[in-house]
Design a protein around this motif. Structure first.
Motif, PDB file in Angstrom:
ATOM      1  N   PRO A 184       9.847  57.894   4.497  1.00 28.66           N
ATOM      2  CA  PRO A 184      10.734  58.077   5.658  1.00 28.66           C
ATOM      3  C   PRO A 184       9.987  58.337   6.959  1.00 28.66           C
ATOM      4  CG  PRO A 184      10.797  60.023   4.268  1.00 28.66           C
ATOM      5  CD  PRO A 184       9.981  58.998   3.534  1.00 28.66           C
ATOM      6  N   VAL A 185       8.665  58.485   6.870  1.00 29.75           N
ATOM      7  CA  VAL A 185       7.887  58.625   8.103  1.00 29.75           C
ATOM      8  C   VAL A 185       7.491  57.245   8.627  1.00 29.75           C
ATOM      9  CG1 VAL A 185       5.773  59.578   9.101  1.00 29.75           C
ATOM     10  CG2 VAL A 185       7.009  60.860   7.376  1.00 29.75           C
ATOM     11  N   THR A 186       7.135  56.355   7.705  1.00 28.07           N
ATOM     12  CA  THR A 186       6.669  55.025   8.144  1.00 28.07           C
ATOM     13  C   THR A 186       7.831  54.082   8.458  1.00 28.07           C
ATOM     14  OG1 THR A 186       6.494  54.423   5.826  1.00 28.07           O
ATOM     15  CG2 THR A 186       4.467  55.100   6.913  1.00 28.07           C
ATOM     16  N   LEU A 187       8.892  54.164   7.638  1.00 34.00           N
ATOM     17  CA  LEU A 187      10.004  53.211   7.819  1.00 34.00           C
ATOM     18  C   LEU A 187      10.620  53.255   9.221  1.00 34.00           C
ATOM     19  CD1 LEU A 187      11.861  53.397   4.391  1.00 34.00           C
ATOM     20  CD2 LEU A 187      10.498  51.515   5.274  1.00 34.00           C
ATOM     21  N   PRO A 188      10.897  54.420   9.795  1.00 37.27           N
ATOM     22  CA  PRO A 188      11.568  54.415  11.109  1.00 37.27           C
ATOM     23  C   PRO A 188      10.695  53.912  12.246  1.00 37.27           C
ATOM     24  CG  PRO A 188      11.548  56.618  10.148  1.00 37.27           C
ATOM     25  CD  PRO A 188      10.682  55.766   9.321  1.00 37.27           C
ATOM     26  N   THR A 189       9.367  53.865  12.045  1.00 36.19           N
ATOM     27  CA  THR A 189       8.530  53.381  13.156  1.00 36.19           C
ATOM     28  C   THR A 189       8.887  51.935  13.475  1.00 36.19           C
ATOM     29  OG1 THR A 189       6.752  52.696  11.689  1.00 36.19           O
ATOM     30  CG2 THR A 189       6.605  54.911  12.617  1.00 36.19           C
ATOM     31  N   ILE A 190       9.238  51.179  12.433  1.00 36.08           N
ATOM     32  CA  ILE A 190       9.651  49.780  12.658  1.00 36.08           C
ATOM     33  C   ILE A 190      11.040  49.771  13.293  1.00 36.08           C
ATOM     34  CG2 ILE A 190      10.111  47.571  11.538  1.00 36.08           C
ATOM     35  CD1 ILE A 190       8.356  48.686   9.178  1.00 36.08           C
ATOM     36  N   ARG A 292       5.289  45.930  20.136  1.00 35.77           N
ATOM     37  CA  ARG A 292       4.068  45.917  19.313  1.00 35.77           C
ATOM     38  C   ARG A 292       3.234  47.158  19.567  1.00 35.77           C
ATOM     39  NH1 ARG A 292       2.527  40.184  21.449  1.00 35.77           N
ATOM     40  NH2 ARG A 292       3.551  41.232  23.164  1.00 35.77           N
ATOM     41  N   ALA A 293       3.104  47.511  20.844  1.00 36.16           N
ATOM     42  CA  ALA A 293       2.319  48.704  21.189  1.00 36.16           C
ATOM     43  C   ALA A 293       2.986  49.953  20.615  1.00 36.16           C
ATOM     44  CB  ALA A 293       2.194  48.823  22.702  1.00 36.16           C
ATOM     45  N   ALA A 294       4.330  49.981  20.672  1.00 29.53           N
ATOM     46  CA  ALA A 294       5.057  51.142  20.131  1.00 29.53           C
ATOM     47  C   ALA A 294       4.785  51.287  18.643  1.00 29.53           C
ATOM     48  CB  ALA A 294       6.550  50.987  20.384  1.00 29.53           C
ATOM     49  N   GLN A 295       4.789  50.151  17.936  1.00 31.47           N
ATOM     50  CA  GLN A 295       4.561  50.199  16.488  1.00 31.47           C
ATOM     51  C   GLN A 295       3.117  50.568  16.176  1.00 31.47           C
ATOM     52  OE1 GLN A 295       6.040  46.422  15.182  1.00 31.47           O
ATOM     53  NE2 GLN A 295       8.140  47.167  15.039  1.00 31.47           N
ATOM     54  N   GLN A 296       2.196  50.036  16.997  1.00 30.74           N
ATOM     55  CA  GLN A 296       0.776  50.314  16.773  1.00 30.74           C
ATOM     56  C   GLN A 296       0.490  51.808  16.950  1.00 30.74           C
ATOM     57  OE1 GLN A 296      -1.157  47.794  15.827  1.00 30.74           O
ATOM     58  NE2 GLN A 296      -2.846  49.212  15.470  1.00 30.74           N
ATOM     59  N   VAL A 297       0.954  52.332  18.073  1.00 30.80           N
ATOM     60  CA  VAL A 297       0.722  53.758  18.340  1.00 30.80           C
ATOM     61  C   VAL A 297       1.521  54.595  17.340  1.00 30.80           C
ATOM     62  CG1 VAL A 297       0.876  55.592  20.065  1.00 30.80           C
ATOM     63  CG2 VAL A 297       0.310  53.272  20.775  1.00 30.80           C
ATOM     64  N   GLY A 298       2.686  54.053  16.950  1.00 32.83           N
ATOM     65  CA  GLY A 298       3.537  54.763  15.998  1.00 32.83           C
ATOM     66  C   GLY A 298       2.859  54.991  14.660  1.00 32.83           C
ATOM     67  N   GLY A 299       1.821  54.211  14.373  1.00 29.53           N
ATOM     68  CA  GLY A 299       1.061  54.379  13.134  1.00 29.53           C
ATOM     69  C   GLY A 299       0.486  55.779  12.999  1.00 29.53           C
ATOM     70  N   ILE A 301       1.896  58.409  13.734  1.00 28.44           N
ATOM     71  CA  ILE A 301       2.946  59.368  13.413  1.00 28.44           C
ATOM     72  C   ILE A 301       2.851  59.824  11.961  1.00 28.44           C
ATOM     73  CG2 ILE A 301       5.462  59.562  13.185  1.00 28.44           C
ATOM     74  CD1 ILE A 301       5.499  57.560  15.636  1.00 28.44           C
ATOM     75  N   VAL A 302       2.276  58.958  11.123  1.00 31.15           N
ATOM     76  CA  VAL A 302       2.189  59.263   9.704  1.00 31.15           C
ATOM     77  C   VAL A 302       1.087  60.299   9.410  1.00 31.15           C
ATOM     78  CG1 VAL A 302       0.533  57.496   8.961  1.00 31.15           C
ATOM     79  CG2 VAL A 302       2.466  58.054   7.508  1.00 31.15           C
ATOM     80  N   MET A 303       0.267  60.575  10.415  1.00 31.09           N
ATOM     81  CA  MET A 303      -0.904  61.439  10.201  1.00 31.09           C
ATOM     82  C   MET A 303      -0.594  62.825   9.620  1.00 31.09           C
ATOM     83  SD  MET A 303      -3.513  59.738  10.524  1.00 31.09           S
ATOM     84  CE  MET A 303      -4.757  61.013  10.421  1.00 31.09           C
ATOM     85  N   PRO A 304       0.408  63.551  10.144  1.00 31.42           N
ATOM     86  CA  PRO A 304       0.659  64.884   9.568  1.00 31.42           C
ATOM     87  C   PRO A 304       0.920  64.842   8.064  1.00 31.42           C
ATOM     88  CG  PRO A 304       1.912  64.591  11.586  1.00 31.42           C
ATOM     89  CD  PRO A 304       1.298  63.272  11.278  1.00 31.42           C
ATOM     90  N   VAL A 305       1.632  63.798   7.618  1.00 29.52           N
ATOM     91  CA  VAL A 305       1.934  63.711   6.186  1.00 29.52           C
ATOM     92  C   VAL A 305       0.685  63.296   5.410  1.00 29.52           C
ATOM     93  CG1 VAL A 305       3.498  62.756   4.471  1.00 29.52           C
ATOM     94  CG2 VAL A 305       4.297  63.131   6.772  1.00 29.52           C
ATOM     95  N   ILE A 306      -0.150  62.459   6.025  1.00 22.13           N
ATOM     96  CA  ILE A 306      -1.417  62.067   5.363  1.00 22.13           C
ATOM     97  C   ILE A 306      -2.291  63.304   5.187  1.00 22.13           C
ATOM     98  CG2 ILE A 306      -3.548  60.734   5.668  1.00 22.13           C
ATOM     99  CD1 ILE A 306      -1.312  58.885   5.024  1.00 22.13           C
TER     100      ILE A 306
END
Lengths: 356, 309
Positions: A184-190, A292-299, A301-306
């Motif tokens: 649920p962290v990665t899916l909403p970035t798209i 595209r930039a939003a999705q790239q930077v949005g990557g 966002i997953v860091m805290p969970v990683i």
């Protein structure tokens, strides 16, 4: 109570997603695939390693296997120390610090030893690992092992340490849980990038903003339209994945899911992580020039969970229910801060003039 | 009534529109004319409460665009057709309109009735379930206009309503705008189409970063150009032009064969004297007519003049 206009925005977005076959396909397929692959890749090897026979039920043995008071320590006539051997029959022998396979031991005293595929009768055991063994009329302390094929009621055990399976299983279960929380962290970035920046690119924001919809309602609608499919998809994956994990756990004779940690993780932490991801997307969307930039930077966002996942893998973070509550509280606090920041930048003038 | 009072909007160090003061009466079709970058869209966005003015104020139906509560009221009573239709291509025409009906708080039954009414008006009812992505440009524009009027707003802001439409579709839209005025709506149009403005606007404002001139299209030329009479004689009379120039109410004379162009200031008052004088001089007058200036002539002259300032 969700405002009507926020619901209208969410329903419209969901109707649009339904017609975007690739988007909706990826939202459904990716979690489902992970839901199937994660349990298989993590738990199938463990289940295959485990023997078919009954697993060691120490607690039960403790309650039922009282040692016969007439039992006496065997007299030993010889000593076997620090060896690795196989296919032996030992009688009245003291075995210390050895590894023995396919053995028949009668009246032996065994210390700090690993026994595989052995039959033991009238032995005294201390700190011994037993794998696929038949043990009768013996006494044991500090025993370990994957399976004891057969025991009699004269035997008593005192468990002092966990088996390999018991050590691995919580880590694997926690890792599985974290992988499900990454969804649920990665899916909403798209979805969020598409639904917010895409709306601007489609030039459809202006008529929405000219309607009586408030900035807050629009933000809420957009958050919900990214939240609902992400969480629905995640829950679908968890149901499928959890059922598969339970198949393996049942095979191993372990307690089935969900436990309290999983309930907190899926029902509290996953939604919080999802909202955090969406809010971060909103903030990122206001600072970048296209989807595209939003999705790239949005990557990022997953860091805290990683980080959470590596903490779990490294054993630094133990996902107990209490720890899970603390993590949820941290995510909730972060979400509060992100919400106010997102709300501050999510105003119609900024969106129309500055957003991509 | 729409009242703009010294409305100004700056983007960083660029002033899009400055000190715009005007009043648009109820049930008026009002045109905002000006070149690209003149501030027409910015003005419309301020009036639609999409962006706030840097200075000045405006009221629509008595509600101020500066007041938060007023903004919400303005959004309820106005409809906007932006420059780009901004429709959802994957959704049907019905779904597009239904979404906006919900945003305007229309109950389900009223929404359905209004959607049917506006789509029928634009001959799109039979295509209501088709995705608008499959529509032609004209059809999309019609859906966008239908969206703007769906909630029956009192005030309509239409940014280039006939841009990209074929002549037939343009006429449909123009006729519809006129019919909306007859229904009591106040309509503000941004347009580059001067012929269109001339045909349907009660008044127009020429703007170019500021107000240049406002008035009915037919009156804008007054005071801008000297009024010109064309006198056509049956035969050429070279000396007549010279003698005409001596008359006190004739500013200048230009002769071209049997045709004379006279610049005059007040033809309503002086034309009887002119005709009498020509007859006395023995001139055989065939026609006397006043030269008319189109809105395009006015537009070009005023925009050029404003650019020089």
């Amino acid at each position: 109570m969700i405002p009507q206009n926020a619901m209208a925005v969410m329903r419209k977005d969901l109707a649009e997603f339904r017609r975007q076959k690739l988007v909706i396909g990826s939202i459904i397929a990716m979690p489902l695939l992970l839901g199937i692959l994660i349990p298989i890749s993590l738990f199938a090897p463990i289940a295959m390693e485990a023997p078919d026979g009954p697993t060691w039920d120490v607690e039960n043995l403790f309650s039922t296997g009282a040692l016969d008071p007439s039992w006496t320590m065997p007299e030993t006539s010889s000593v076997l120390e620090g060896i690795e051997t196989a296919d032996v029959a030992l009688s009245n022998t003291r075995v210390d610090n050895a590894t023995i396979e396919r053995a028949v031991l009668t009246g032996c005293i065994v210390h700090d030893t690993e026994l595989r595929n052995a039959t033991l009768d009238s032995c005294a055991l201390d700190n011994v690992d037993l794998y696929n063994c038949i043990v009768t009329n013996s006494k044991g302390t500090a025993l370990d092992g994957n399976a004891i094929m057969s025991i009699d009621s004269e035997l008593t055990f005192e468990r002092t340490r966990e088996s390999d399976l018991e050590q691995l299983l919580p880590t694997f279960l926690n890792m599985t849980l974290i992988l499900f929380i990454i969804l649920p962290v990665t899916l909403p970035t798209i979805i969020a990038s598409y639904s917010i920046v895409g709306e601007k690119n489609n030039k459809s924001l202006e008529p929405i903003l000219a309607s009586p919809t408030t900035d807050g309602e629009l933000l809420l609608g957009k958050v919900l339209s990214a939240f609902v499919p992400s969480i629905a998809s995640t829950l679908g994956a968890v149901v499928v994945g959890g059922a598969l994990v339970n198949v393996f756990l049942a095979q191993l004779g372990e307690p089935l899911l969900p436990n309290l940690t999983w309930i907190l993780g899926i029902l509290v932490l996953a939604p919080l992580a999802c909202i955090m991801s969406i809010l971060a997307c909103v903030i990122v969307s206001s600072r970048v020039t296209d989807v595209r930039a939003a999705q790239q930077v949005g990557g990022f966002i997953v860091m805290p969970v990683i980080v959470l996942m590596f903490g779990v893998l490294a054993g630094v973070i133990l996902l107990t229910p209490l720890a899970m509550l603390a993590i949820c509280a941290a995510f909730a606090a972060a979400n509060g801060g992100l919400y106010y920041f997102a709300k501050a930048i999510f105003n119609r003038e900024d969106i129309l003039i500055r957003w991509a | 009534m729409i009242i703009c009072n010294a409305l100004t909007r700056r983007y960083d160090d660029i002033t899009a529109i400055s000190d715009l003061t005007l009043t648009i009466e109820d049930q008026e079709v009002f045109g905002l004319l000006g070149p690209n970058g003149a501030g027409k869209t910015t003005t419309m966005r301020m009036l639609a409460c999409l962006i706030s003015p840097t200075a000045g104020d405006a009221t629509i139906g008595g509600h101020s665009i500066l007041d938060r509560q007023g903004q919400q009221e303005i959004r309820r009573i106005t409809g906007l057709l932006p420059e780009a239709p901004g429709l959802y291509d994957t959704l049907s025409a019905h779904a597009n309109l239904d979404f906006y009906g919900k945003l305007y708080g229309m109950p389900s039954s009223l929404r359905e009735r209004s959607i049917k009414e506006v789509l029928e008006k634009f001959d799109l009812w039979d295509r209501r379930d088709d995705a608008v992505g499959t529509f032609s440009k004209g059809m999309r524009q019609k859906v966008a206009i239908a969206r703007a009027i769906l909630h029956d707003p009192t005030y309509l802001f239409l940014d280039e309503p006939t841009a990209g439409l074929d002549p037939k579709a343009s006429k449909t839209v123009r006729d519809y705008i006129v019919s909306l005025r007859e229904e009591g709506k106040t309509i503000v149009i941004n347009t580059h189409n001067l012929g269109e403005a001339e045909r349907i606007c009660d008044r127009v404002a020429l703007i170019n970063g500021r107000m240049i001139q406002v008035g009915p299209p037919e009156n804008l030329a007054k005071g801008l150009f000297a009024r010109t009479l064309t006198v056509t004689l049956t035969e050429e009379d070279p000396s007549l032009a010279e003698r005409l120039g001596t008359l006190p109410f004739v500013a200048s004379v230009e002769a071209s064969g049997a045709r004379l162009k006279l610049a005059v200031t007040d033809p309503e008052r002086t034309n009887p004297q002119l005709v009498r004088w020509l007859v006395e001089q023995g001139a055989q007058v065939q026609f006397i007519e006043e030269e008319e200036y189109s809105l395009e002539d006015v537009y070009l002259a005023l925009i050029e003049e404003s650019g020089r300032r």
